[in-house]
Write a protein that holds these residues in place. Structure first.
Motif, PDB file in Angstrom:
ATOM      1  N   GLN A  30       0.821  -1.204   0.000  1.00  0.00           N
ATOM      2  CA  GLN A  30       0.000   0.000   0.000  1.00  0.00           C
ATOM      3  C   GLN A  30       0.858   1.259   0.000  1.00  0.00           C
ATOM      4  OE1 GLN A  30      -2.527  -0.565   3.408  1.00  0.00           O
ATOM      5  NE2 GLN A  30      -4.080  -1.668   2.242  1.00  0.00           N
ATOM      6  N   PHE A  31       1.940   1.242   0.783  1.00  0.00           N
ATOM      7  CA  PHE A  31       2.775   2.433   0.826  1.00  0.00           C
ATOM      8  C   PHE A  31       3.487   2.660  -0.503  1.00  0.00           C
ATOM      9  CE2 PHE A  31       6.783   4.636   1.359  1.00  0.00           C
ATOM     10  CZ  PHE A  31       6.333   5.828   1.903  1.00  0.00           C
ATOM     11  N   VAL A  32       4.022   1.608  -1.102  1.00  0.00           N
ATOM     12  CA  VAL A  32       4.713   1.761  -2.384  1.00  0.00           C
ATOM     13  C   VAL A  32       3.750   2.293  -3.444  1.00  0.00           C
ATOM     14  CG1 VAL A  32       5.868   0.520  -4.256  1.00  0.00           C
ATOM     15  CG2 VAL A  32       6.484   0.043  -1.882  1.00  0.00           C
ATOM     16  N   SER A  33       2.513   1.789  -3.427  1.00  0.00           N
ATOM     17  CA  SER A  33       1.508   2.283  -4.372  1.00  0.00           C
ATOM     18  C   SER A  33       1.232   3.764  -4.138  1.00  0.00           C
ATOM     19  CB  SER A  33       0.220   1.472  -4.219  1.00  0.00           C
ATOM     20  OG  SER A  33      -0.797   1.986  -5.053  1.00  0.00           O
ATOM     21  N   PHE A  34       1.109   4.148  -2.871  1.00  0.00           N
ATOM     22  CA  PHE A  34       0.902   5.554  -2.522  1.00  0.00           C
ATOM     23  C   PHE A  34       2.075   6.409  -2.988  1.00  0.00           C
ATOM     24  CE2 PHE A  34       2.404   8.587   0.737  1.00  0.00           C
ATOM     25  CZ  PHE A  34       1.454   9.592   0.596  1.00  0.00           C
ATOM     26  N   ALA A  35       3.296   5.961  -2.712  1.00  0.00           N
ATOM     27  CA  ALA A  35       4.485   6.739  -3.069  1.00  0.00           C
ATOM     28  C   ALA A  35       4.583   6.941  -4.567  1.00  0.00           C
ATOM     29  CB  ALA A  35       5.733   6.044  -2.530  1.00  0.00           C
ATOM     30  N   ARG A  36       4.273   5.884  -5.332  1.00  0.00           N
ATOM     31  CA  ARG A  36       4.365   5.987  -6.788  1.00  0.00           C
ATOM     32  C   ARG A  36       3.241   6.838  -7.374  1.00  0.00           C
ATOM     33  NH1 ARG A  36       6.344  -0.293  -7.638  1.00  0.00           N
ATOM     34  NH2 ARG A  36       8.564   0.148  -7.222  1.00  0.00           N
ATOM     35  N   SER A  37       2.128   6.958  -6.637  1.00  0.00           N
ATOM     36  CA  SER A  37       1.065   7.841  -7.108  1.00  0.00           C
ATOM     37  C   SER A  37       1.457   9.303  -6.958  1.00  0.00           C
ATOM     38  CB  SER A  37      -0.228   7.562  -6.333  1.00  0.00           C
ATOM     39  OG  SER A  37      -0.130   8.047  -4.992  1.00  0.00           O
ATOM     40  N   ARG A  38       2.389   9.580  -6.059  1.00  0.00           N
ATOM     41  CA  ARG A  38       2.835  10.955  -5.818  1.00  0.00           C
ATOM     42  C   ARG A  38       4.133  11.266  -6.551  1.00  0.00           C
ATOM     43  NH1 ARG A  38       2.089  12.890   0.302  1.00  0.00           N
ATOM     44  NH2 ARG A  38       2.643  14.801  -0.806  1.00  0.00           N
ATOM     45  N   ILE A  39       4.984  10.246  -6.694  1.00  0.00           N
ATOM     46  CA  ILE A  39       6.280  10.425  -7.353  1.00  0.00           C
ATOM     47  C   ILE A  39       6.411   9.314  -8.390  1.00  0.00           C
ATOM     48  CG2 ILE A  39       8.780  10.582  -7.036  1.00  0.00           C
ATOM     49  CD1 ILE A  39       8.247  11.252  -4.101  1.00  0.00           C
ATOM     50  N   SER A  40       6.260   9.657  -9.644  1.00  0.00           N
ATOM     51  CA  SER A  40       6.176   8.644 -10.700  1.00  0.00           C
ATOM     52  C   SER A  40       7.428   7.778 -10.798  1.00  0.00           C
ATOM     53  CB  SER A  40       5.901   9.317 -12.049  1.00  0.00           C
ATOM     54  OG  SER A  40       6.928  10.245 -12.368  1.00  0.00           O
ATOM     55  N   ASN A  41       8.578   8.343 -10.466  1.00  0.00           N
ATOM     56  CA  ASN A  41       9.829   7.586 -10.582  1.00  0.00           C
ATOM     57  C   ASN A  41      10.309   7.068  -9.228  1.00  0.00           C
ATOM     58  OD1 ASN A  41      10.516  10.041  -9.484  1.00  0.00           O
ATOM     59  ND2 ASN A  41      12.318  10.385 -10.781  1.00  0.00           N
ATOM     60  N   PHE A  42       9.388   6.925  -8.275  1.00  0.00           N
ATOM     61  CA  PHE A  42       9.765   6.433  -6.950  1.00  0.00           C
ATOM     62  C   PHE A  42      10.304   5.008  -7.039  1.00  0.00           C
ATOM     63  CE2 PHE A  42       8.776   4.052  -3.083  1.00  0.00           C
ATOM     64  CZ  PHE A  42       9.395   4.837  -2.127  1.00  0.00           C
TER      65      PHE A  42
END
Length: 226
Positions: A30-42
């Motif tokens: 869930q956190f990785v999905s959240f992070a990638r929704s905010r930072i595309s190249n996370f």
């Protein structure tokens, strides 16, 4: 009956209290999905993976993984690292269910307007309160958890000419309640240990070690903001 505190401050549960609701693997996804929704190249790499594992294990209440990472579930989290490494975003993701997040500069501004009532609100009197519909407000021995964001960016504030190191006073008050009631506090900062001691003194720094799991990003962790 109505609560006198906003909904985001109602949670007083420790991380382990919520372990039945969340597990580590689920939180990770869930956190990785959240992070990638905010930072595309996370990406997960050597500069953030150990921190992510420690923080997610803490909030999942995973005692085995916390033990491996040297994380104590009875203490709060103190994330240290350079600008843009993800400290604030990480804590913001957990905030709605577990604690209220407050910028230290906003607390300093409130002190200038309201004075020492602000120190009480975030420190010694940071407990759940209720109006019973009659008589005075009732305070319960249920400490409120706050995350104070960007410790060190606030300045010593003045109220009617009186100088005050606002966050130092709040930390000392919350330390007393941590010892008495197990009051949890979380923090983030861009400063290192030496800079914190210079701003707040050895007394505060000593209490920080006792109150928190100190979790550091590498000094060269990249700025992940787009």
């Amino acid at each position: 009956m109505t609560d006198s505190i906003p909904p985001e401050t109602k949670t007083t549960a420790s991380p382990s209290d919520l372990s039945n609701q969340f597990d580590f693997e689920r939180l990770w996804e869930q956190f990785v999905s959240f992070a990638r929704s905010r930072i595309s190249n996370f990406v997960i790499d050597a500069t953030n993976q150990p921190v992510l594992e420690a923080v997610l294990a803490y909030f999942a209440g995973d005692e085995d993984l916390c033990q491996k990472r040297g994380v104590n579930l009875q203490k709060g989290l103190f994330l240290l690292g350079p600008v843009g490494c993800g400290k604030t975003s990480m804590m913001q993701w957990f905030a709605p269910q577990r604690f209220q997040m407050v910028a230290t500069r906003d607390i300093a501004r409130k002190f200038i307007r309201e004075g020492h009532a602000v120190l009480e609100r975030y420190g010694a009197q940071s407990f759940r309160k209720k109006h019973l519909g009659y008589g005075p407000m009732v305070q319960y021995d249920q400490p409120l958890t706050y995350c104070f964001d960007d410790l060190g960016v606030e300045q010593s504030a003045k109220h009617f000419g009186n100088n005050c190191n606002v966050m130092a006073e709040i930390i000392l008050d919350r330390y007393d309640q941590f010892i008495r009631y197990g009051m949890l506090t979380h923090m983030t900062t861009n400063l290192n240990a030496q800079e914190l001691e210079k701003l707040y003194g050895e007394r505060v720094r000593s209490r920080l070690r006792e109150m928190f799991n100190l979790i550091s990003f590498p000094a060269k962790a990249p700025d992940r903001r787009e």
